[in-house]
Design an enzyme around this catalytic site. Structure first.
Site, PDB file in Angstrom:
ATOM      1  N   TYR A  13       2.855   9.745  -0.430  1.00 43.49           N
ATOM      2  CA  TYR A  13       4.138   9.307   0.602  1.00 43.49           C
ATOM      3  C   TYR A  13       5.237   9.508  -0.032  1.00 43.49           C
ATOM      4  CZ  TYR A  13      -0.245   6.451   2.635  1.00 43.49           C
ATOM      5  OH  TYR A  13      -1.169   6.083   3.219  1.00 43.49           O
ATOM      6  N   LYS A  25      -2.682   5.906  -4.383  1.00 41.75           N
ATOM      7  CA  LYS A  25      -3.924   6.580  -3.930  1.00 41.75           C
ATOM      8  C   LYS A  25      -3.915   8.114  -4.748  1.00 41.75           C
ATOM      9  CE  LYS A  25      -3.766   4.621   0.399  1.00 41.75           C
ATOM     10  NZ  LYS A  25      -2.430   4.422   0.893  1.00 41.75           N
ATOM     11  N   HIS A  81      -7.808   9.143  -1.927  1.00 42.82           N
ATOM     12  CA  HIS A  81      -7.215   9.475  -0.476  1.00 42.82           C
ATOM     13  C   HIS A  81      -8.133   9.952   0.488  1.00 42.82           C
ATOM     14  CE1 HIS A  81      -2.534   9.024   1.185  1.00 42.82           C
ATOM     15  NE2 HIS A  81      -3.611   8.887   2.092  1.00 42.82           N
ATOM     16  N   ASP A 126       0.899  -1.102   0.056  1.00 48.32           N
ATOM     17  CA  ASP A 126      -0.017  -0.046  -0.011  1.00 48.32           C
ATOM     18  C   ASP A 126       1.069   1.238   0.018  1.00 48.32           C
ATOM     19  OD1 ASP A 126      -2.712   0.980   0.541  1.00 48.32           O
ATOM     20  OD2 ASP A 126      -1.426   2.358   1.712  1.00 48.32           O
TER      21      ASP A 126
END
Ligand code: NAP
Length: 286
Positions: free
Chosen positions: A52, A80, A112, A47
């Site tokens: 990120y 996402k 997200h 994930d």
């Protein structure tokens, strides 16, 4: 059950029952080494997310695993979209993520957050999500993602999306751990054939401060992390444990021999509010 066992989504797709989390795994060596260790330990579900900022490192570890003979169809990769607000922007963001991940497709692409601050007034979350979803549906048709879903959506966000969606979301990724179980939302997901993925299964580490979990873990000769993940699976959730520590990455996968008694599940259920809670998606500051 093992790490390669799957849940079947509403559209028939099969998703590995535990996913490997990568939020706050720093781009570069940290995220690369963590994902490498996870694949070695047998995780087949990773994930990540645009925000990120580690998709390139995740992609590097995955590319090496594939080059060493791993099969793409045995992996499940989720990413996402962040603050995109149009169909085209959503589609282009996925193309950008795929480039960083060195992949032709992802298995799951999620919105997200349902109601980011920049769109709260104008155009409003309904219009924003309707538009990005169109781009995500096009991405499914074009083979850029096998499945599309949502994250941090509450019932009113889901209801609004379902008014215009031609492909229904198959997953809602939300915070679920003993301290905040979001039972109503989990039931709502279930009633709409949406699988709940449980993010922050350790409350981003806060769960380890609950003393009674240590006592329970000792009884099963397991760690607190393992007990909490077993609890999540016992509830039919799909937990997403994150770690950058190889020994913990392996430890968090050794959970399939745990059979919690109904009394102990109830004891964990009673830990609500002891280690933080989820953010209200209509009030987050981004
Ligand atoms: N959709 C969303 O909005 C959203 C939001 C949050 C999270 N997520 C997803 O869910 C994943 C997990 O959530 P999270 O990152 O909040 O954290 P988490 O998995 O709840 O907890 C991670 C923390 O626990 C530590 N840890 C892991 N295994 C351990 C063990 N066996 N013993 C002791 N400590 C252990 C980790 O330390 P080390 O890493 O130092 O080992 C880290 O500090 C994320 O990485 C992300 O993929 C999604």
């Amino acid at each position: 059950m093992t790490l390669t066992d799957t849940y079947t989504l509403a559209n028939g797709a099969k998703i590995p029952v535990v996913g490997f989390g990568t939020w706050q795994s720093a781009d570069g060596d940290e995220a690369y080494t963590a994902v490498k260790a996870a694949l070695k330990a047998g995780y087949r579900h990773i994930d990540t997310a645009q925000v990120y900022h580690n998709e390139a490192s995740v992609g590097k570890a995955v590319a090496e695993w594939l080059a060493a003979g791993g099969k793409r169809e045995e992996l499940w990769i989720t990413t996402k979209l962040w603050l995109q607000d149009s169909s085209e922007a959503a589609y282009d963001a996925l193309l950008e993520s795929l480039k960083k991940l060195q992949l032709d497709y992802v298995d799951l692409y999620l919105i997200h957050w349902p109601n980011p601050a920049p769109f709260r007034e104008n155009p409003g979350y309904e219009a924003r999500n309707r538009e990005v979803w169109k781009g995500m549906e096009k991405a499914v048709r074009d083979g850029l993602t096998k499945n599309i879903g949502i994250s941090n959506f509450h019932p009113h966000h889901i209801d609004a999306l379902l008014k215009t969606a031609t492909i229904a979301p198959v997953v809602n990724q939300i915070l679920v751990n003993p301290s905040d179980q979001q039972e109503e939302l989990v039931s709502y997901n279930k009633a709409h054939n949406i699988l709940t993925e449980a993010y922050s299964p350790f409350g981003t580490g806060k769960i380890f401060s609950i003393d009674s979990l240590s006592t329970l873990a000792a009884k099963y000769h397991k760690s607190v992390a393992q007990i909490v993940l077993a609890w999540s699976l016992a509830k039919g959730l799909l937990p997403l444990p994150k770690s950058v520590t190889p020994s913990r990455i392996a430890e968090n996968a050794e959970i399939f021999d745990i059979s919690l008694s109904s009394e102990d599940i109830a004891a964990i259920d009673a830990l609500k509010g002891q280690a933080g809670s989820s953010n209200n998606p209509d009030e987050v500051g981004f």
